[in-house]
Design a protein around this motif. Structure first.
Motif, PDB file in Angstrom:
ATOM      1  N   LEU A 148       0.862  -1.182   0.000  1.00 32.70           N
ATOM      2  CA  LEU A 148       0.000   0.000   0.000  1.00 32.70           C
ATOM      3  C   LEU A 148       0.893   1.225   0.000  1.00 32.70           C
ATOM      4  O   LEU A 148       1.733   1.389   0.893  1.00 32.70           O
ATOM      5  N   VAL A 149       0.729   2.084  -1.003  1.00 37.35           N
ATOM      6  CA  VAL A 149       1.504   3.317  -1.108  1.00 37.35           C
ATOM      7  C   VAL A 149       0.538   4.485  -0.936  1.00 37.35           C
ATOM      8  O   VAL A 149      -0.382   4.656  -1.747  1.00 37.35           O
ATOM      9  N   VAL A 150       0.736   5.254   0.116  1.00 36.91           N
ATOM     10  CA  VAL A 150      -0.141   6.390   0.408  1.00 36.91           C
ATOM     11  C   VAL A 150       0.632   7.672   0.125  1.00 36.91           C
ATOM     12  O   VAL A 150       1.665   7.930   0.752  1.00 36.91           O
ATOM     13  N   VAL A 151       0.140   8.449  -0.822  1.00 33.96           N
ATOM     14  CA  VAL A 151       0.828   9.675  -1.237  1.00 33.96           C
ATOM     15  C   VAL A 151       0.072  10.861  -0.649  1.00 33.96           C
ATOM     16  O   VAL A 151      -1.120  11.043  -0.905  1.00 33.96           O
ATOM     17  N   VAL A 161       3.690  -1.147   3.817  1.00 33.53           N
ATOM     18  CA  VAL A 161       3.092   0.189   3.719  1.00 33.53           C
ATOM     19  C   VAL A 161       4.196   1.208   3.481  1.00 33.53           C
ATOM     20  O   VAL A 161       5.196   1.229   4.195  1.00 33.53           O
ATOM     21  N   MET A 162       4.004   2.024   2.461  1.00 35.71           N
ATOM     22  CA  MET A 162       4.911   3.132   2.173  1.00 35.71           C
ATOM     23  C   MET A 162       4.129   4.438   2.268  1.00 35.71           C
ATOM     24  O   MET A 162       3.019   4.550   1.735  1.00 35.71           O
ATOM     25  N   VAL A 163       4.708   5.413   2.960  1.00 35.71           N
ATOM     26  CA  VAL A 163       4.090   6.727   3.103  1.00 35.71           C
ATOM     27  C   VAL A 163       4.972   7.743   2.394  1.00 35.71           C
ATOM     28  O   VAL A 163       6.150   7.899   2.729  1.00 35.71           O
ATOM     29  N   VAL A 164       4.396   8.432   1.415  1.00 33.24           N
ATOM     30  CA  VAL A 164       5.121   9.443   0.650  1.00 33.24           C
ATOM     31  C   VAL A 164       4.597  10.823   1.051  1.00 33.24           C
ATOM     32  O   VAL A 164       3.419  11.127   0.839  1.00 33.24           O
ATOM     33  N   ARG A 189       9.248   5.249   4.512  1.00 34.46           N
ATOM     34  CA  ARG A 189       8.902   6.665   4.393  1.00 34.46           C
ATOM     35  C   ARG A 189       9.738   7.325   3.310  1.00 34.46           C
ATOM     36  O   ARG A 189      10.943   7.094   3.193  1.00 34.46           O
ATOM     37  N   ILE A 190       9.090   8.178   2.538  1.00 31.38           N
ATOM     38  CA  ILE A 190       9.782   9.030   1.576  1.00 31.38           C
ATOM     39  C   ILE A 190       9.281  10.456   1.784  1.00 31.38           C
ATOM     40  O   ILE A 190       8.074  10.684   1.889  1.00 31.38           O
TER      41      ILE A 190
END
Length: 249
Positions: free
Chosen positions: A39-42, A67-70, A112-113
């Motif tokens: 799941l990528v949340v931008v 999970v990735m949070v951008v 995190r990005i």
């Protein structure tokens, strides 16, 4: 649609009276995540992701998805006329708030990005963001992005960049409203959000999400030296403390 973010906006009582919203089709987390591996949340600003889909992020983690949070901006321009809360101070504070909020959701280990685009300057950097997303996204991602007509220029630019990147790589895309709840007439919602579904949050998860939201103290006004109305007063927070979250698409 007159996408103006001003005044008190549509009240939670008005949304609660919407028969369309109360009978919105329900989607299980299993159905929503499908075959996604991540799941990528931008998020345009730190807090948008937790407000709109913090529960879904926690559910994804519980389901075994990465999970990735951008974070596209640092959200440093929210109080331009408040000397006690300079952009430099807000950059640090809002990043720490997001750390604390993710911890509340059990997501301290999420990838995190942060791209540190100037708050309010996202439209000018839209092509760059789309290119960066293209390098990050994978075909088996489920991407959550702001609603493309959310009313805030940063939100809409992020949405367009996400749409472009997802179209190019084949990732699935769902959109989350943030400021749409503020200005959209509930009677127009069945047309504007025709493809919307809602995902239920159980009591324990809702409590965790509410705790996570309260970590954004600069936005709720729970800090000293803020001589103006906060970005997230109680009337706004009510929209994100429901026992469900809404996705479009």
């Amino acid at each position: 649609m007159n996408r103006q973010i001003e005044g008190g906006g549509v009240t939670e009582a008005q949304w609660a009276a919407s028969s369309w919203l109360q009978t919105l089709p329900r989607a299980s987390a299993t159905a929503l995540f499908g075959d996604a591996q991540r799941l990528v949340v931008v998020s345009p600003h730190p807090d948008d992701e937790v407000l709109a889909c913090g529960g879904l992020m926690a559910l994804a983690h519980q389901s075994g998805l990465r999970v990735m949070v951008v974070s596209v901006t640092d959200g440093e321009a929210c109080y331009p006329d408040q000397p006690a809360w300079s952009p430099e101070r807000l950059r640090t504070a809002r990043a720490a708030e997001l750390d604390d909020a993710l911890h509340c959701l059990g997501l301290s280990g999420a990838e995190r990005i942060s791209w540190h685009i100037g708050d309010g300057e996202v439209t000018a950097n839209e092509a760059w963001i789309a290119a960066q997303l293209g390098a990050v996204l994978q075909r088996d991602d489920l991407v959550l992005a702001p609603w493309r007509f959310d009313g805030h220029p940063d939100h809409e630019a992020v949405a367009r960049a996400c749409l472009q990147a997802c179209n190019e790589c084949g990732a699935d895309l769902k959109e989350y409203p943030v400021w749409g709840w503020h200005w959209l007439d509930p009677q127009a919602a069945p047309t504007a959000w025709a493809s919307a579904t809602r995902v239920a949050l159980d009591d324990a998860l809702l409590d965790r999400k509410r705790d996570a939201i309260q970590q954004f103290v600069t936005q709720t006004g729970a800090v000293e030296g803020l001589d103006c109305d906060p970005i997230l007063p109680a009337a706004v927070l009510q929209r994100f403390e429901r026992n469900y979250e809404v996705l479009i698409g």
